[in-house]
Each structure stands twice: as structure tokens, then as C-alpha cells.
Design a protein around this motif. Sequence first.
Motif, mmCIF file in Angstrom:
data_model
loop_
_atom_site.group_PDB
_atom_site.id
_atom_site.type_symbol
_atom_site.label_atom_id
_atom_site.label_comp_id
_atom_site.label_asym_id
_atom_site.label_seq_id
_atom_site.Cartn_x
_atom_site.Cartn_y
_atom_site.Cartn_z
ATOM 1 N N THR A 55 0.838 -1.195 0.000
ATOM 2 C CA THR A 55 0.000 0.000 0.000
ATOM 3 C C THR A 55 0.875 1.248 0.000
ATOM 4 O O THR A 55 1.862 1.328 0.728
ATOM 5 C CB THR A 55 -0.925 0.019 1.225
ATOM 6 O OG1 THR A 55 -1.680 -1.184 1.267
ATOM 7 C CG2 THR A 55 -1.868 1.208 1.171
ATOM 8 N N GLU A 56 0.499 2.214 -0.826
ATOM 9 C CA GLU A 56 1.267 3.451 -0.925
ATOM 10 C C GLU A 56 0.832 4.436 0.147
ATOM 11 O O GLU A 56 -0.339 4.556 0.469
ATOM 12 C CB GLU A 56 1.056 4.074 -2.310
ATOM 13 C CG GLU A 56 1.429 3.153 -3.462
ATOM 14 C CD GLU A 56 0.324 3.038 -4.500
ATOM 15 O OE1 GLU A 56 -0.547 3.913 -4.552
ATOM 16 O OE2 GLU A 56 0.334 2.051 -5.252
ATOM 17 N N GLY A 57 1.805 5.142 0.694
ATOM 18 C CA GLY A 57 1.518 6.185 1.662
ATOM 19 C C GLY A 57 1.314 7.526 0.973
ATOM 20 O O GLY A 57 1.373 7.644 -0.247
ATOM 21 N N ILE A 58 1.093 8.554 1.782
ATOM 22 C CA ILE A 58 0.882 9.894 1.266
ATOM 23 C C ILE A 58 2.209 10.652 1.319
ATOM 24 O O ILE A 58 2.922 10.637 2.314
ATOM 25 C CB ILE A 58 -0.171 10.654 2.111
ATOM 26 C CG1 ILE A 58 -1.483 9.858 2.146
ATOM 27 C CG2 ILE A 58 -0.394 12.046 1.543
ATOM 28 C CD1 ILE A 58 -2.111 9.641 0.801
ATOM 29 N N GLY A 59 2.537 11.315 0.246
ATOM 30 C CA GLY A 59 3.783 12.078 0.208
ATOM 31 C C GLY A 59 4.121 12.475 -1.209
ATOM 32 O O GLY A 59 3.548 11.968 -2.174
ATOM 33 N N LEU A 60 5.079 13.389 -1.340
ATOM 34 C CA LEU A 60 5.480 13.869 -2.660
ATOM 35 C C LEU A 60 6.162 12.792 -3.477
ATOM 36 O O LEU A 60 6.106 12.792 -4.701
ATOM 37 C CB LEU A 60 6.413 15.078 -2.511
ATOM 38 C CG LEU A 60 5.825 16.323 -1.847
ATOM 39 C CD1 LEU A 60 6.906 17.379 -1.683
ATOM 40 C CD2 LEU A 60 4.661 16.872 -2.668
ATOM 41 N N SER A 61 6.829 11.843 -2.790
ATOM 42 C CA SER A 61 7.661 10.870 -3.500
ATOM 43 C C SER A 61 7.186 9.435 -3.340
ATOM 44 O O SER A 61 7.967 8.505 -3.441
ATOM 45 C CB SER A 61 9.119 10.999 -3.040
ATOM 46 O OG SER A 61 9.193 10.983 -1.638
ATOM 47 N N MET A 62 5.918 9.237 -3.062
ATOM 48 C CA MET A 62 5.292 7.915 -3.069
ATOM 49 C C MET A 62 5.969 6.918 -2.130
ATOM 50 O O MET A 62 6.473 5.879 -2.555
ATOM 51 C CB MET A 62 5.279 7.347 -4.497
ATOM 52 C CG MET A 62 4.321 6.179 -4.698
ATOM 53 S SD MET A 62 4.257 5.803 -6.474
ATOM 54 C CE MET A 62 3.405 4.243 -6.447
ATOM 55 N N PRO A 63 5.995 7.185 -0.835
ATOM 56 C CA PRO A 63 6.571 6.226 0.114
ATOM 57 C C PRO A 63 5.644 5.055 0.345
ATOM 58 O O PRO A 63 4.453 5.107 0.002
ATOM 59 C CB PRO A 63 6.719 7.060 1.386
ATOM 60 C CG PRO A 63 5.581 8.038 1.305
ATOM 61 C CD PRO A 63 5.443 8.369 -0.166
ATOM 62 N N LYS A 64 6.186 3.977 0.926
ATOM 63 C CA LYS A 64 5.321 2.885 1.362
ATOM 64 C C LYS A 64 4.550 3.336 2.599
ATOM 65 O O LYS A 64 5.041 4.107 3.412
ATOM 66 C CB LYS A 64 6.150 1.641 1.722
ATOM 67 C CG LYS A 64 6.727 0.921 0.523
ATOM 68 C CD LYS A 64 7.561 -0.280 0.953
ATOM 69 C CE LYS A 64 6.707 -1.507 1.232
ATOM 70 N NZ LYS A 64 6.074 -1.570 2.536
#
Length: 513
Positions: A482-491
Motif C-alpha cells: 500500500t502506498e503512503g501519502i507524500g510527494l515521492s510515493m513512500p510505502k
Amino acid sequence: MELLNFTLLLVLILVFKLVLQKYGKRTNKLPPSPPSLPILGHLHLVNQPMYRSLGDLCTKYGDVLLLRFGTRKVLVVSSPSAVKECFTKNDIIFSNRPRLIAGEHLHYNYRAIGFSSYGDHWRNLRRVTSMELFSTSRLNKFSKIRQEEVQLLLKKLFQESVDVKEKRVNLSSLFMELTFNVVLRMIAGKRYYGKGVADDEAKEFRDLIREYMEVHGSVNLNDIFPVLQWVDFQGIERRMIRVMKKVDAFVQHLVNEQRKKRAESSLGVSGLNSIDRESGTTLVDAMLSLQETQPELYPDEDIKAVIMEMLTAGSETSAITMDWAMSLLLNNPEAMQKTVADIEAVVGVRRLVDEATLPNLNYLQNVINETFRLYPAGPLLVPHESSEDCIVSDFHVPKGTILLVNAWKIHRNPKYWVEPEKFMPERFEGGEVERHNLVPFGAGRRICPGAALGRRTVGLTLGALIQCFEWSRISEEKIDMTEGIGLSMPKLESLEALCKPRIGMNNVLSSLR
């Protein structure tokens, strides 16, 4: 005769008018756009993560889409042909950056390379960083830093896992620490993670970076509705100013520290450790040299802006890419075994992977490219803005339109990829990455200058970890992707895995100092 001439003139005027109406209308045809709301525009259609909701809109309305976010016009592009058109024929037109609050408060009033407008200032900083940090010769000189940091990581893992059956490791944390150390040593000749660092100063640095990244990634409605800047009801702008005051003081300390080292060096005293001396001058040192001869072109603000941009954009993206790559390999054991076999066939077990051998590790490179495809560190490329009216895919794009390239959508579009949702490194066999529709680092004259550094850091770190240790999941369940929220697509969740030294690599690992 006069009547005939008059009639011919009327016919010519009529024909000219019809042609003008036909082609003028075509030229002024705007891209398709979904129904919008007053004031909000299309904001109600966009959810987090933005690249997914924008991808859904492009599936429904087309690969070139015009949206309105409050007062801002936004062009969303999700096809390789349109991307090529934006960054070839219209490259100069789309070379500007939109004016955002973050650029003012977190990037020294738009002086950083990534946030500055296209012009003399940007060209000057781009030239300096390209020559002093990202050129092939400079990357080769800095290879010792990357090699040493990777070896320190291997030594740490070996010492912690040699006497236990399996060691549980938080890889996300280790990747971030390693990339920060690599970039900071290239910039300022020091490290802030691991043994041998000043604990208080390092802790302050880590806390500042964490807070800086958090506020940088906040959605700021002041950018969409400029009238809200009068009240800053979210409080984000005030927080940016507060955080940046502390960050600026810290970065200024780094610059002053480098000035002191330069003065000591001129007297025969050096503050750099041996490996950093061998690697040559740091980026800050190079810019201070330029400042001495051209102070008006290289004020401290420019040096500090470069430091912060390299630390954030240059380290986080590489760490996140390694996070996704190891997660994919742990969820696909067959691909992990192919990577191991690739390394053993090329490198063997008597020496460590180094950067010189990376181009020969074909399967590892395929894994990295497939990771870039599925989980690009920049799923939406850094926004551009049109400096004048232009045409994209036969659509009229007005001046002042923000351009968003949806790399995530392009990389997963079944029109361009076979089984796009499947992890399949073999799709890149043949080494012709250029013919694939990959845009993880952007395109055009504002393409990410650190692409080569990122590839080297990711390849060396992954190659060494896979060569030296056996990795497995902490449970039978697959790694959560699952992708997290952020500018650079963290886990969304940190990556944890079990490791133990690989049979045959004990001698090499034991020899690390």
C-alpha cells in the motif's frame, strides 16, 4: 472590370474568413474537461493519492485533460506522445515552475534549482551542480563515499546477525540513513547517521529534516486560492516560516563550518576524513570557491538552497526506490533467486559488488527498472508551467497553465505494457530501456540532474545486500504494498525483513573494517 475585381475581392475575403474560422477554432480547442463546480473547479474529483484519481479521470476523459483547481488551470498528461511533445517542441515553454508557497518559504524565495524559474539563475546553478556533483568524473570520484557507506551498512548487519538464526531489520530506516549520509558527505563532507557522529548535532539534523519534509508535503490551499494567503487559515505558511528559520540556521552552520575547514586547509590543517579528502572537494567547498571570485552570483542563499534540495530530493527518492525494490523481491522469491544468480555469475563470492560491475548485472538492472515503472519515486513529475500559449496533441493550452505529467499512469497503461500490474523484470531484457515508456526522472531540459547518482546508489546498495545476505519475509503474508501519502510515493508501512549472512560470504564480510 471594376465590378469583377470587387467580386473577386469579396470572394477572397470570404474564403479567408472561412479558413480562419476553421483553423482558428481548431487551434483554440481546449483539452477535454469534466464538469466542474463554481470556485472549487475540479477539486472535488481529486482524492489522495492524487496520481490514482487523476489516472481514473484520464481513463474516462482522455490522456490529455484540462482541469481547474480553484484559480489554477492544470493540464494533466498521461500519454508518452503528449509527454514527448511537451518536452521537445514545447520544452522551453514548459520550463518554468509554478509559484508555490513552498518555493518561497522552504526554497529561499525560489532560488533552489527545482523551484526557480527558467533563466540565467537556473542555468547557472544547473551548470555548477552538474559539473561539481553530477558529472561522470565527479560521480566517479565520489564512488568511494558510496562504497564506504554501503560497507558500513554491511558490517553493521553482519555483526548483528552473525550470532543469531535470523536478524529482524527495519530496511526503510537503514535505506534512509544510508542515502542521507551519502548525499551529505558529497555536499559537506560529514555524516549524521551511524557510529562516529556527533549525537546531539545529528539528532537535531534528523528532527529538522523530518519536520521539513512533513510540512513540505502538506496540501496548501493558499496555492489554489491566493485570497486565503491573507488569513492562512490552515496555518501551513506560518509553520513553514517557523521550520525554515531553524533549518536555515542549521544549514548556515554547515556553510560556516566548511569556510572554517577551507581556512584551516590553507594553513595545512584539514577537517575532512581520509576518504573524503581522496574524493575531492565537496559541493559546498566548490561553491565557496566560486563565491570568492563571483560573490554576486553565488550568495550564501544559493549555496544553502542547493544543500537542502540535494538532501531532500537527492536522498529520499533513492531510499524509497530501494524500499519498493526489496519489497517486490521479497514478494517474488523467484525474481530474488534470479538476482542472486546474476550477481554470483558476474561477481562471485570472493569480492563485493562495486559500481564498475553494475552495468554487467543485467537482471538487477531489470529489477530496478521494473521498480521505477511500478513505483516511481515521482508518480507525478514536478509541476511545470507554460510561459505562453502553446499546442499539445492539437489542443490549445493557455499561458500560465500548470503541467502535471502522470508517470504512474503512463507506467501502468495496458496500451503500452503487457500485464502492467505484474512485477516482471524480464520485460526489460535486451537493455534497451530508452525504447520503453519510462519517465521516472522527468524529461526535457529540467530532467532530474541526479538520475545517474540515484541509479548508482540504488544499484550498489541492493546488489551488496542481496549478494551478502539471505532475505525473507517476517511472516508467510506478503509485504503490504500500500502506498503512503507524500510527494515521492513512500510505502505506507516501513519495510521489515529477516536476514542472515549468505553462505560463502562470511570471509568477505569478516574482512570489512
